[in-house]
Design an enzyme around this catalytic site. Structure first.
Site, PDB file in Angstrom:
ATOM      1  N   ARG A   1     -36.938   1.801  42.419  1.00 11.98           N
ATOM      2  CA  ARG A   1     -37.740   1.170  43.461  1.00 11.98           C
ATOM      3  C   ARG A   1     -39.207   1.589  43.380  1.00 11.98           C
ATOM      4  O   ARG A   1     -40.086   0.903  43.890  1.00 11.98           O
ATOM      5  CB  ARG A   1     -37.160   1.517  44.842  1.00 11.98           C
TER       6      ARG A   1
ATOM      7  N   LYS B   1     -42.745 -18.708  37.164  1.00 10.81           N
ATOM      8  CA  LYS B   1     -43.319 -19.940  36.639  1.00 10.81           C
ATOM      9  C   LYS B   1     -43.819 -19.746  35.208  1.00 10.81           C
ATOM     10  O   LYS B   1     -43.054 -19.432  34.314  1.00 10.81           O
ATOM     11  CB  LYS B   1     -44.418 -20.419  37.581  1.00 10.81           C
TER      12      LYS B   1
ATOM     13  N   ASP C   1     -53.967 -16.943  44.694  1.00  9.21           N
ATOM     14  CA  ASP C   1     -52.729 -17.279  43.992  1.00  9.21           C
ATOM     15  C   ASP C   1     -53.112 -18.053  42.732  1.00  9.21           C
ATOM     16  O   ASP C   1     -53.595 -19.177  42.794  1.00  9.21           O
ATOM     17  CB  ASP C   1     -51.840 -18.127  44.896  1.00  9.21           C
TER      18      ASP C   1
ATOM     19  N   TYR D   1     -49.367 -23.612  49.168  1.00 12.80           N
ATOM     20  CA  TYR D   1     -47.953 -23.683  48.841  1.00 12.80           C
ATOM     21  C   TYR D   1     -47.141 -23.577  50.130  1.00 12.80           C
ATOM     22  O   TYR D   1     -47.455 -22.788  51.029  1.00 12.80           O
ATOM     23  CB  TYR D   1     -47.593 -22.564  47.866  1.00 12.80           C
TER      24      TYR D   1
END
Length: 390
Positions: A57, A207, A182, A110
């Site tokens: 983590r 993506k 972004d 988005y």
């Protein structure tokens, strides 16, 4: 590697040194934690992002290789990889905003980001003002004493408006605000927002960076060490950490990113141009077309115009649904940036959480169809589109 161009840097990715040699490709460290002989080294690794590898983590060699690779491509000092693109966005927003703060965001966003901002407004007393993505004067006018952050998208989803990154980031910096961009639709091959003044860059690595529709991931890249460490520390508590196998697959995908982006863009140019001249199409949204409102800005800011576009058919929503039901090669599916061409209906999928008023504010019509163009032969794609239009 900083002396080399992105096309070279994507092939030669960073990795931790071994004893006098190194692997040609980055190994997958599929482990939850690491063993120590020295308690002091163990303790030190728990508290900083560049310390010894301790627990999955907090850090992992494969994940750190991905973070260093993308930070290098974007020109940042460090990066935090997460389990999804929304994980990266939420790590930044939740890590930097507090109740009572004010956020300025561009109007087209988005759908997942817009929904998250609405949630912040409703549950955490965060206030938001929306401004055009290319209007620094409107940004300056929206600034309040409690304003903390500006949120932009290099190329907006799904109608592809291009943000005036130099102007908007400069206005944010003048006001002492953190600017977040972004950059998913552009990738570091078409744009590096930090070069235009951005403080933080986020990607859905699902993506273009991974590029093969087999990864879920995200990443946030930072221009300053202070922001990097602040968000890293918060993210380790939030638990949005990237999985090492997903990071390994993303590293593998990054090595062909420049080649894929070239094909995505060239295919998109051909399809968008042909659709723009088709009598069944009322409008095509792609910044590479002179008719697009962002064309002049995009031509100055980007070497090419991206692999996603959207369009509206003359018959509206009914015609759009008929088109999506008629394609045979293109796939009706979510996401983008993979090698295959995908289509979807934003109003009922990616932006389904928005009201009719919000959809209109984002420039999305009831019949808008979004196309994420793959790397197939463009004539096969056009033949499929042409038969569906008929």
């Amino acid at each position: 590697m900083t002396d080399f161009r992105p096309e070279t840097r994507t092939v030669h990715l960073p990795q931790p040194p071994l004893n006098g040699s190194r692997s040609i490709t980055m190994p997958l460290y599929q482990t939850s934690g690491f063993v120590f002989d020295d308690p002091a080294v163990f303790a030190d690794g728990m508290g900083r992002p560049d310390g010894a590898f301790v627990y999955g983590r907090l850090s992992n060699p494969t994940v750190r290789s991905l973070e260093e690779a993308v930070a290098g491509l974007e020109g940042g000092v460090g990066a935090v990889a997460t389990g999804s693109g929304m994980g990266a966005i939420n790590s930044v927003l939740l890590g930097l905003l507090e109740p009572g703060d004010h956020l300025i965001a561009q109007k087209p966003l988005y759908g997942g980001t817009a929904a998250m901002i609405n949630d912040l407004v409703g549950r955490f007393r965060i206030e938001v003002s929306y401004v055009p993505e290319d209007d620094p004067a409107a940004l300056r006018e929206a600034v309040r004493p409690e304003t903390k952050l500006v949120y932009l998208e290099t190329i907006a989803n799904p109608v592809t408006q291009v943000a005036d990154l130099p102007g908007m980031c400069a206005a944010a910096r003048e006001a002492g605000l953190v600017s977040v961009v972004d950059n998913t639709f552009a990738s570091p091959i078409l744009c590096r927002p930090i070069e235009h003044g951005a403080d933080i860059v986020v990607h859905s690595t699902t993506k273009y960076l991974s590029g093969h529709t087999d990864v879920l991931g995200g990443i946030a890249v930072f221009a300053s060490d202070e922001l990097y460490r602040k968000v890293w520390y918060f993210t380790t508590k939030l638990g949005t950490t990237a999985d090492p196998f997903a990071a390994w697959l993303t590293l593998r995908g990054i090595q062909t990113l420049p080649l894929r982006m070239e094909r995505h863009c060239s295919n998109t140019r051909e399809l968008a141009t042909r659709l723009n001249a088709h009598p069944a199409v009322s409008v095509v949204h792609w910044p590479g077309l002179p008719s697009h409102p962002s064309y002049e800005l995009a031509a100055k800011l980007l070497p090419d115009f991206g692999g996603v576009f959207s369009f509206d058919l003359v018959g509206g929503r009914e015609a759009g649904e008929r088109f999506m039901s008629s394609v045979k090669l293109a796939l009706l599916a979510p996401s983008l940036g993979g090698v295959e061409t995908l289509i979807l209906h934003p109003a009922t999928t990616s932006h389904r959480s928005l009201t009719a008023e919000e959809l209109a504010r984002h420039g999305i019509g009831e019949g808008t169809v979004r196309v994420a163009v793959g790397i197939e032969h463009v004539e096969d794609l056009w033949a499929d589109f042409e038969q569906a239009l008929a």
